[in-house]
Design an enzyme around this catalytic site. Structure first.
Site, PDB file in Angstrom:
ATOM      1  N   HIS A 198     -58.208 -14.836  61.286  1.00  6.94           N
ATOM      2  CA  HIS A 198     -56.789 -14.436  61.265  1.00  6.94           C
ATOM      3  C   HIS A 198     -56.016 -15.386  62.176  1.00  6.94           C
ATOM      4  O   HIS A 198     -56.001 -15.218  63.395  1.00  6.94           O
ATOM      5  CB  HIS A 198     -56.666 -12.995  61.752  1.00  6.94           C
ATOM      6  CG  HIS A 198     -55.325 -12.378  61.495  1.00  6.94           C
ATOM      7  ND1 HIS A 198     -54.265 -13.075  60.963  1.00  6.94           N
ATOM      8  CD2 HIS A 198     -54.878 -11.104  61.683  1.00  6.94           C
ATOM      9  CE1 HIS A 198     -53.211 -12.250  60.848  1.00  6.94           C
ATOM     10  NE2 HIS A 198     -53.567 -11.055  61.278  1.00  6.94           N
ATOM     11  N   ARG A 203     -56.510 -17.319  57.309  1.00  4.90           N
ATOM     12  CA  ARG A 203     -55.173 -16.837  56.934  1.00  4.90           C
ATOM     13  C   ARG A 203     -54.141 -17.437  57.882  1.00  4.90           C
ATOM     14  O   ARG A 203     -54.321 -17.399  59.104  1.00  4.90           O
ATOM     15  CB  ARG A 203     -55.144 -15.311  57.036  1.00  4.90           C
ATOM     16  CG  ARG A 203     -53.900 -14.691  56.440  1.00  4.90           C
ATOM     17  CD  ARG A 203     -54.037 -13.169  56.409  1.00  4.90           C
ATOM     18  NE  ARG A 203     -53.541 -12.682  55.136  1.00  4.90           N
ATOM     19  CZ  ARG A 203     -52.709 -11.637  55.006  1.00  4.90           C
ATOM     20  NH1 ARG A 203     -52.310 -10.955  56.049  1.00  4.90           N
ATOM     21  NH2 ARG A 203     -52.281 -11.259  53.822  1.00  4.90           N
ATOM     22  N   THR A 242     -54.675  -3.334  58.839  1.00  9.55           N
ATOM     23  CA  THR A 242     -55.013  -2.482  59.972  1.00  9.55           C
ATOM     24  C   THR A 242     -54.687  -1.039  59.619  1.00  9.55           C
ATOM     25  O   THR A 242     -53.578  -0.747  59.182  1.00  9.55           O
ATOM     26  CB  THR A 242     -54.200  -2.950  61.201  1.00  9.55           C
ATOM     27  OG1 THR A 242     -54.682  -4.244  61.566  1.00  9.55           O
ATOM     28  CG2 THR A 242     -54.332  -1.995  62.374  1.00  9.55           C
ATOM     29  N   ASN A 299     -44.157 -10.984  65.994  1.00  9.64           N
ATOM     30  CA  ASN A 299     -44.711 -11.130  67.349  1.00  9.64           C
ATOM     31  C   ASN A 299     -44.233 -12.389  68.070  1.00  9.64           C
ATOM     32  O   ASN A 299     -45.029 -13.084  68.724  1.00  9.64           O
ATOM     33  CB  ASN A 299     -46.250 -11.095  67.295  1.00  9.64           C
ATOM     34  CG  ASN A 299     -46.779  -9.728  66.891  1.00  9.64           C
ATOM     35  OD1 ASN A 299     -46.247  -8.708  67.326  1.00  9.64           O
ATOM     36  ND2 ASN A 299     -47.814  -9.703  66.071  1.00  9.64           N
ATOM     37  N   ASN A 355     -49.531 -14.212  61.710  1.00 12.87           N
ATOM     38  CA  ASN A 355     -48.836 -13.004  62.213  1.00 12.87           C
ATOM     39  C   ASN A 355     -48.776 -12.867  63.737  1.00 12.87           C
ATOM     40  O   ASN A 355     -48.633 -11.771  64.264  1.00 12.87           O
ATOM     41  CB  ASN A 355     -49.449 -11.734  61.597  1.00 12.87           C
ATOM     42  CG  ASN A 355     -49.402 -11.761  60.072  1.00 12.87           C
ATOM     43  OD1 ASN A 355     -48.770 -12.635  59.497  1.00 12.87           O
ATOM     44  ND2 ASN A 355     -50.059 -10.827  59.420  1.00 12.87           N
ATOM     45  N   TYR A 408     -51.035 -13.379  66.205  1.00 11.41           N
ATOM     46  CA  TYR A 408     -52.193 -13.013  67.038  1.00 11.41           C
ATOM     47  C   TYR A 408     -52.776 -14.276  67.683  1.00 11.41           C
ATOM     48  O   TYR A 408     -52.229 -15.364  67.533  1.00 11.41           O
ATOM     49  CB  TYR A 408     -53.199 -12.192  66.213  1.00 11.41           C
ATOM     50  CG  TYR A 408     -52.505 -10.936  65.733  1.00 11.41           C
ATOM     51  CD1 TYR A 408     -52.149  -9.937  66.651  1.00 11.41           C
ATOM     52  CD2 TYR A 408     -52.089 -10.799  64.416  1.00 11.41           C
ATOM     53  CE1 TYR A 408     -51.421  -8.823  66.246  1.00 11.41           C
ATOM     54  CE2 TYR A 408     -51.366  -9.683  64.011  1.00 11.41           C
ATOM     55  CZ  TYR A 408     -51.026  -8.702  64.932  1.00 11.41           C
ATOM     56  OH  TYR A 408     -50.294  -7.620  64.545  1.00 11.41           O
ATOM     57  N   GLN A 430     -62.011  -9.589  58.359  1.00 16.24           N
ATOM     58  CA  GLN A 430     -60.981 -10.401  59.014  1.00 16.24           C
ATOM     59  C   GLN A 430     -61.184 -10.340  60.526  1.00 16.24           C
ATOM     60  O   GLN A 430     -61.096  -9.265  61.132  1.00 16.24           O
ATOM     61  CB  GLN A 430     -59.569  -9.921  58.676  1.00 16.24           C
ATOM     62  CG  GLN A 430     -58.538 -10.905  59.275  1.00 16.24           C
ATOM     63  CD  GLN A 430     -57.101 -10.480  59.142  1.00 16.24           C
ATOM     64  OE1 GLN A 430     -56.729  -9.387  59.555  1.00 16.24           O
ATOM     65  NE2 GLN A 430     -56.279 -11.344  58.570  1.00 16.24           N
TER      66      GLN A 430
HETATM   67  C1  LIG Z   1     -50.335  -1.076  57.150  1.00 14.81           C
HETATM   68  C2  LIG Z   1     -50.460  -2.578  57.149  1.00 14.81           C
HETATM   69  C3  LIG Z   1     -51.370  -3.170  57.990  1.00 14.81           C
HETATM   70  C4  LIG Z   1     -51.542  -4.575  57.984  1.00 14.81           C
HETATM   71  N1  LIG Z   1     -52.502  -5.133  58.786  1.00 14.81           N
HETATM   72  C5  LIG Z   1     -52.790  -6.453  58.674  1.00 14.81           C
HETATM   73  C6  LIG Z   1     -53.914  -7.010  59.351  1.00 14.81           C
HETATM   74  O1  LIG Z   1     -54.700  -6.340  60.034  1.00 14.81           O
HETATM   75  N2  LIG Z   1     -54.131  -8.353  59.195  1.00 14.81           N
HETATM   76  C7  LIG Z   1     -53.303  -9.150  58.434  1.00 14.81           C
HETATM   77  O2  LIG Z   1     -53.538 -10.354  58.324  1.00 14.81           O
HETATM   78  N3  LIG Z   1     -52.240  -8.625  57.768  1.00 14.81           N
HETATM   79  C8  LIG Z   1     -51.986  -7.305  57.844  1.00 14.81           C
HETATM   80  N4  LIG Z   1     -50.960  -6.759  57.085  1.00 14.81           N
HETATM   81  C9  LIG Z   1     -50.223  -7.626  56.130  1.00 14.81           C
HETATM   82  C10 LIG Z   1     -50.844  -7.527  54.719  1.00 14.81           C
HETATM   83  O3  LIG Z   1     -52.134  -8.132  54.694  1.00 14.81           O
HETATM   84  C11 LIG Z   1     -49.981  -8.231  53.641  1.00 14.81           C
HETATM   85  O4  LIG Z   1     -49.856  -9.594  53.963  1.00 14.81           O
HETATM   86  C12 LIG Z   1     -48.605  -7.609  53.512  1.00 14.81           C
HETATM   87  O5  LIG Z   1     -48.683  -6.200  53.405  1.00 14.81           O
HETATM   88  C13 LIG Z   1     -47.829  -8.163  52.304  1.00 14.81           C
HETATM   89  O6  LIG Z   1     -48.456  -7.819  51.093  1.00 14.81           O
HETATM   90  P1  LIG Z   1     -47.853  -6.651  50.149  1.00 14.81           P
HETATM   91  O7  LIG Z   1     -46.405  -6.995  49.901  1.00 14.81           O
HETATM   92  O8  LIG Z   1     -48.693  -6.696  48.906  1.00 14.81           O
HETATM   93  O9  LIG Z   1     -48.006  -5.368  50.923  1.00 14.81           O
HETATM   94  C14 LIG Z   1     -50.745  -5.375  57.114  1.00 14.81           C
HETATM   95  C15 LIG Z   1     -49.817  -4.756  56.272  1.00 14.81           C
HETATM   96  C16 LIG Z   1     -49.668  -3.377  56.268  1.00 14.81           C
HETATM   97  C17 LIG Z   1     -48.689  -2.758  55.322  1.00 14.81           C
END
Ligand SMILES: Cc1cc2nc3c(=O)[nH]c(=O)nc-3n(C[C@H](O)[C@H](O)[C@H](O)COP(=O)(O)O)c2cc1C
Length: 357
Positions: free
Chosen positions: A172, A224, A23, A232, A175, A177, A95
């Site tokens: 999705h 996912r 996001t 949450n 997390n 949702y 997603q």
């Molecule tokens: C800024 C940000 C926004 C995220 N938004 C989503 C999202 O919209 N949907 C989702 O499934 N995960 C979201 N995540 C989780 C990431 O997809 C990912 O699982 C998480 O950052 C861990 O991976 P990394 O250690 O490589 O960053 C978000 C993470 C970050 C940092």
């Protein structure tokens, strides 16, 4: 192995890296834009891009400036993005994220409703452009007719995704949702056919997945999940592993194109036990994506151990549009600026540098 191509359903990925869904809150009026096209095209050397969470319904737009995919205008906006990514050889799934009770009325368009499996309010506060930080809104518990409507909205959105040129959708169900609100026993207190037992809690996800598979084909539907996640108001519960193994078997029977398992222990969440990851992978049987805190070395290790087929990177892709080249050449990566993760505009979005040639 990370840089080898991979056949995913009907498409071929140039390598085994995935840009994780993130996001970024740049979609003014929930409309995908030219700026977003530039951002994703910059990152198209990923084997697969999974877009930021995108709502299949006006009721699922619980955060400020997240995009939708439930009308023609949004589908046209997304089309310029899929074209920009395809033009430079990338592949892209959208997603689909319905925020459910993780929502604020002030973020929703007129007439839309905050909904969840029950009446319990999500603890904490969320940003609204109208009034700054606000507590989450009280959800309306979903009746059978609301559930039927939500399934229809996912189907409509899946069809719009194909029309917009996406290579597929990611449901999705992680997390905290809407879909995980039904899966998670700490959130779902229903005693009807959509709760009360592992089977009841898995039901909505399996029905949404089945309906999307019927609409656009199993090779275009991934999912996912985040068992053991704590975001949450979720968290592990008694029987979590048995429930998710049954879910994975159900999704496998539907022929879903991948299972994307979240492990946010690198972000402070409890780890997903290693033995359970292997059991989940075996129960699903198809393409398995791992995510959470990876670098080039740990990604290669997991691929070589055959514990996953694809590795998703989140934060590294925010600040390194050419992440794949950097992983390959061992070039140092730029750290991300957290203060611009969710702010509108180009700063911290499309202005991260490429590595010096
Ligand atoms: C800024 C940000 C926004 C995220 N938004 C989503 C999202 O919209 N949907 C989702 O499934 N995960 C979201 N995540 C989780 C990431 O997809 C990912 O699982 C998480 O950052 C861990 O991976 P990394 O250690 O490589 O960053 C978000 C993470 C970050 C940092």
């Amino acid at each position: 192995m990370l840089f080898e191509s991979f056949a995913l359903g009907g498409i071929t990925l140039a390598n085994r890296t995935v840009m994780a869904p993130m996001t970024r809150s740049r979609a003014l009026n929930n409309q995908p834009s030219e700026l977003m096209a530039q951002y994703y095209a910059q990152r198209a050397s990923a084997g697969l891009i999974v877009t930021e969470g995108t709502s299949p319904s006006p009721n699922g737009l619980g955060y400020a400036r997240i995009p939708g995919l439930f009308n023609q205008e949004q589908a046209s906006g997304w089309q310029q993005i899929t074209q920009a990514v395809h033009q430079v050889g990338g592949k892209i799934f959208v997603q689909l994220m319905h925020t459910g009770r993780v929502s604020q009325q002030a973020n929703l368009p007129a007439g839309a409703k905050v909904m969840g499996p029950g009446a319990e309010v999500c603890a904490g506060e969320v940003w609204t452009d109208a009034n700054g930080m606000q507590p989450y809104s009280a959800p309306t518990p979903m009746a059978d007719s609301d559930i039927a409507q939500v399934i229809a909205e996912y189907v409509q959105s899946a069809k719009l995704a194909v029309q917009a040129g996406f290579d597929g959708i990611e449901l999705h169900a992680a997390n905290g949702y809407l879909l995980e609100q039904f899966l998670n026993a700490n959130v779902n207190q229903r005693q009807d056919g959509y709760g009360g037992s592992a089977e009841g809690r898995n039901r909505l996800v399996l029905e949404v997945a089945a309906a999307c598979v019927k609409a656009i084909g199993a090779d275009k539907v991934g999912i996912r999940i985040s068992p053991y996640g704590v975001f949450n108001g979720t968290g592990a519960f008694e029987g979590v592993e048995e429930q998710f193994l049954a879910l994975a078997r159900g999704l496998s029977a539907l022929g879903l194109v991948y299972l994307h398992l979240v492990d946010h222990s690198a972000m402070g969440a409890p780890p997903v036990p290693a033995a359970f990851k292997k059991d989940l992978r075996a129960a699903f049987g198809g393409t398995f994506i791992a995510v959470g805190g990876f670098d080039a070395q740990s990604a290669q290790q997991v691929l070589q151990a055959k514990d996953a087929d694809l590795i998703a990177f989140g934060r590294p892709f925010i600040s390194n549009p050419d992440l794949v080249t950097r992983l390959k050449t061992g070039t140092a990566s730029t750290p991300p600026d957290m203060s611009t993760f969710y702010t509108p505009g180009e700063k911290g979005y499309t202005d991260y540098p490429l590595a010096a040639a």
